[in-house]
Design an enzyme around this catalytic site. Structure first.
Site, mmCIF file in Angstrom:
data_model
loop_
_atom_site.group_PDB
_atom_site.id
_atom_site.type_symbol
_atom_site.label_atom_id
_atom_site.label_comp_id
_atom_site.label_asym_id
_atom_site.label_seq_id
_atom_site.Cartn_x
_atom_site.Cartn_y
_atom_site.Cartn_z
ATOM 1 C CG ASN A 1 -1.804 -1.127 1.123
ATOM 2 O OD1 ASN A 1 -2.453 -1.384 0.356
ATOM 3 N ND2 ASN A 1 -2.675 -0.861 2.146
ATOM 4 C CG ASP B 1 -7.619 -4.648 2.798
ATOM 5 O OD1 ASP B 1 -7.393 -4.740 4.089
ATOM 6 O OD2 ASP B 1 -7.822 -3.517 2.192
ATOM 7 C CE LYS C 1 14.004 -10.150 -11.248
ATOM 8 N NZ LYS C 1 14.986 -9.309 -12.130
ATOM 9 C CG PHE D 1 -5.586 6.007 11.324
ATOM 10 C CD1 PHE D 1 -5.341 5.426 12.453
ATOM 11 C CD2 PHE D 1 -5.061 7.363 11.243
ATOM 12 C CE1 PHE D 1 -4.823 6.079 13.340
ATOM 13 C CE2 PHE D 1 -4.476 8.084 12.269
ATOM 14 C CZ PHE D 1 -4.365 7.477 13.454
ATOM 15 C CE LYS E 1 -12.950 1.131 6.261
ATOM 16 N NZ LYS E 1 -12.092 1.974 5.369
ATOM 17 C CE LYS F 1 -11.684 -2.746 9.235
ATOM 18 N NZ LYS F 1 -10.220 -2.671 8.633
HETATM 19 N N1 CTP Z 1 -6.704 -2.543 9.030
HETATM 20 C C1 CTP Z 1 -6.246 -3.847 9.789
HETATM 21 N N2 CTP Z 1 -5.927 -4.827 9.101
HETATM 22 C C2 CTP Z 1 -6.008 -4.961 7.588
HETATM 23 C C3 CTP Z 1 -6.516 -3.922 6.820
HETATM 24 C C4 CTP Z 1 -6.699 -2.624 7.662
HETATM 25 O O1 CTP Z 1 -6.354 -3.748 10.902
HETATM 26 N N3 CTP Z 1 -5.866 -6.145 7.096
HETATM 27 C C5 CTP Z 1 -6.888 -1.322 9.799
HETATM 28 C C6 CTP Z 1 -6.147 -0.270 9.382
HETATM 29 O O2 CTP Z 1 -4.831 -0.054 9.774
HETATM 30 C C7 CTP Z 1 -7.013 1.037 9.708
HETATM 31 C C8 CTP Z 1 -8.316 0.499 9.330
HETATM 32 O O3 CTP Z 1 -8.198 -1.054 9.533
HETATM 33 O O4 CTP Z 1 -6.880 1.408 10.963
HETATM 34 C C9 CTP Z 1 -8.935 0.692 8.237
HETATM 35 O O5 CTP Z 1 -8.322 0.457 7.033
HETATM 36 P P1 CTP Z 1 -8.617 0.680 5.629
HETATM 37 O O6 CTP Z 1 -7.654 0.231 4.643
HETATM 38 O O7 CTP Z 1 -9.293 2.087 5.546
HETATM 39 O O8 CTP Z 1 -9.914 -0.194 5.591
HETATM 40 P P2 CTP Z 1 -10.269 -1.661 5.296
HETATM 41 O O9 CTP Z 1 -10.827 -2.316 6.238
HETATM 42 O O10 CTP Z 1 -9.278 -2.089 4.546
HETATM 43 O O11 CTP Z 1 -11.411 -1.323 4.192
HETATM 44 P P3 CTP Z 1 -11.790 -0.877 2.698
HETATM 45 O O12 CTP Z 1 -10.548 -1.505 2.124
HETATM 46 O O13 CTP Z 1 -13.097 -1.771 2.286
HETATM 47 O O14 CTP Z 1 -11.699 0.578 2.702
#
Ligand code: CTP
Length: 416
Positions: free
Chosen positions: A218, A289, A299, A337, A351, A355
């Site tokens: 990311n 994710d 490689k 966040f 969210k 969560k």
């Molecule tokens: N987060 C997490 N574990 C993951 C992905 C995200 O704990 N695998 C946490 C991030 O650190 C952040 C929050 O979840 O505090 C939201 O992350 P975000 O990427 O905005 O949301 P997602 O849950 O990934 O949802 P989406 O991609 O659908 O927006």
């Protein structure tokens, strides 16, 4: 009275009086930070000055956790004026010649603000032509001197060389302060609500290996997480920073700095840190994710991959949703966040509910002043009832200080 005084303490018996001076300065309304030479620490412990000022004491240019935040610049630029009390003959000599070979002399050279020096030494050392010449050099350069006075010296004689009394130095500081522009101090105190709190901050991206040289990541610089960790350290919290791969210096004063690569490693580090006890979890990391279903050992060669390449990805654990609930305690405040575009607040609240978070800090990277790589940033703090606070667009280190203030207030139900 406002204004920021950097009190430098060098190695003489009068160092103990610097503790009174620190108190007097605070009572007069000044914010005080201290820097001490090694020799000064033989007379007074930095813990005393840290407790009196509520701020870390700059001591060691090279020691663990000290050099990283470049104290010699940070503290020097923070100050409105510098007071050296007591100033030994050796320190006066170093100051006159611009020598910077330890934290205190380096800070002095890096300080662009007015300087007040309170010499303290044996009478012969004071009268020595070298010391007198050094003091003359300092005066010519615009440095202010207060004292020394006459009285009992540590060597048992009654003569000139004794450091001026703290009250007299305070008066000299006030006189000098009246001639310059003074700034308020926005640094949270070590005795404030974050002092001693156990805080876990995650920061940066995670890196999911495709093969030994490629990865799925990311976009994240880690700036916000590192700024939050730094602000929490400065506020006296016990901070564990769990960081994905970023090229950043660790903030000064961390309790632990755990460097991880991928999301699974971050999940393990968060779980283990939560098990150790945690008051606040600030989950600023941009966790990937998905990860490649298999990571190749060697490689991958483009000729073998062909003209198009399909990469199979599998879901990573959602750390906040799937890992944190089993490891947090009931008292842990969990802050997520959310990077959202469009209806930021509604998405952030969804969210938060999904969560089971206490707070979400949401931001929209498509907004001006809040994009990727921008040093300034704007956030919206959301709790289950809605928007608690909307920040202005601020540089991340300053924004982090405000975020901690707002989180702490919101936790007690005192929101916007
Ligand atoms: N987060 C997490 N574990 C993951 C992905 C995200 O704990 N695998 C946490 C991030 O650190 C952040 C929050 O979840 O505090 C939201 O992350 P975000 O990427 O905005 O949301 P997602 O849950 O990934 O949802 P989406 O991609 O659908 O927006």
């Amino acid at each position: 009275m406002q204004g920021r005084v950097l009190l430098m303490i060098t190695g003489g018996i009068a160092a103990y009086k610097a503790c009174f001076l620190a108190r007097l300065l605070q009572q007069a309304g000044f914010s005080v930070r201290c820097a001490m030479t090694d020799a000064a620490q033989k007379f007074v412990g930095p813990v005393t000055l840290r407790a009196l000022t509520g701020q870390p004491v700059a001591t060691d240019l090279w020691g663990e956790g000290q050099s990283e935040a470049l104290d010699h610049v940070e503290y020097a630029l923070w100050a409105d004026l510098v007071v050296v009390a007591p100033a030994t003959a050796n320190f006066v000599a170093k100051a006159a010649h611009g020598i910077a070979d330890d934290m205190v002399s380096t800070l002095l050279l890096a300080s662009p603000c007015p300087v007040l020096v309170a010499p303290a030494m044996n009478d012969n050392m004071w009268r020595h032509p070298a010391t007198q010449a050094n003091c003359a050099t300092l005066r010519e350069r615009g440095v202010h001197l207060v004292g020394p006075g006459s009285g009992w010296l540590a060597c048992g004689t009654v003569d000139e060389g004794r450091m001026s009394e703290p009250e007299e130095i305070l008066q000299a500081v006030k006189d000098l302060a009246a001639t310059i522009e003074l700034r308020p101090d926005e640094t949270p105190s070590l005795s404030g609500p974050w002092a001693g709190r156990r805080v876990i901050v995650t920061a940066g991206p995670t890196q999911e290996a495709i093969d030994p040289v490629r990865a799925v990541v990311n976009r994240s610089s880690g700036a916000m997480g590192y700024a939050l960790a730094a602000a929490a350290c400065a506020a006296g919290a016990e901070v564990t920073l769990i960081s994905g791969p970023v090229d950043r210096l660790a903030p000064r004063g961390l309790k632990q700095h755990l460097k991880v690569g991928n999301a699974q490693e971050m999940a393990e580090a968060v779980a283990a840190s939560l098990d150790g006890g945690c008051d606040w979890l600030l989950m600023a990391a941009a966790v990937a994710d998905f990860r490649p279903a298999t990571a190749a050992d060697a490689k991958l060669k483009k000729n073998e991959l062909g003209e198009t390449w399909r990469l199979d990805l599998v879901r990573n654990p959602d750390i906040l949703k799937e890992i944190v609930p089993d490891h947090r305690s009931d008292d842990t405040v969990v802050v997520g966040f959310a990077l959202e575009t469009g209806d930021v607040v509604n998405a952030a609240q969804a969210k938060l509910q999904e969560k089971k978070l206490d707070f979400v800090l949401a931001n929209d990277p498509t907004q001006a002043g809040s994009g990727f790589g921008d040093t300034a940033h704007q956030v919206t703090l959301v709790d289950p009832d809605g928007v608690v606070w909307e920040s202005e667009s601020l540089p991340k280190p300053l924004l982090a200080v405000h975020i901690l203030d707002r989180l702490e207030a919101a936790r007690h139900g005192a929101g916007a």
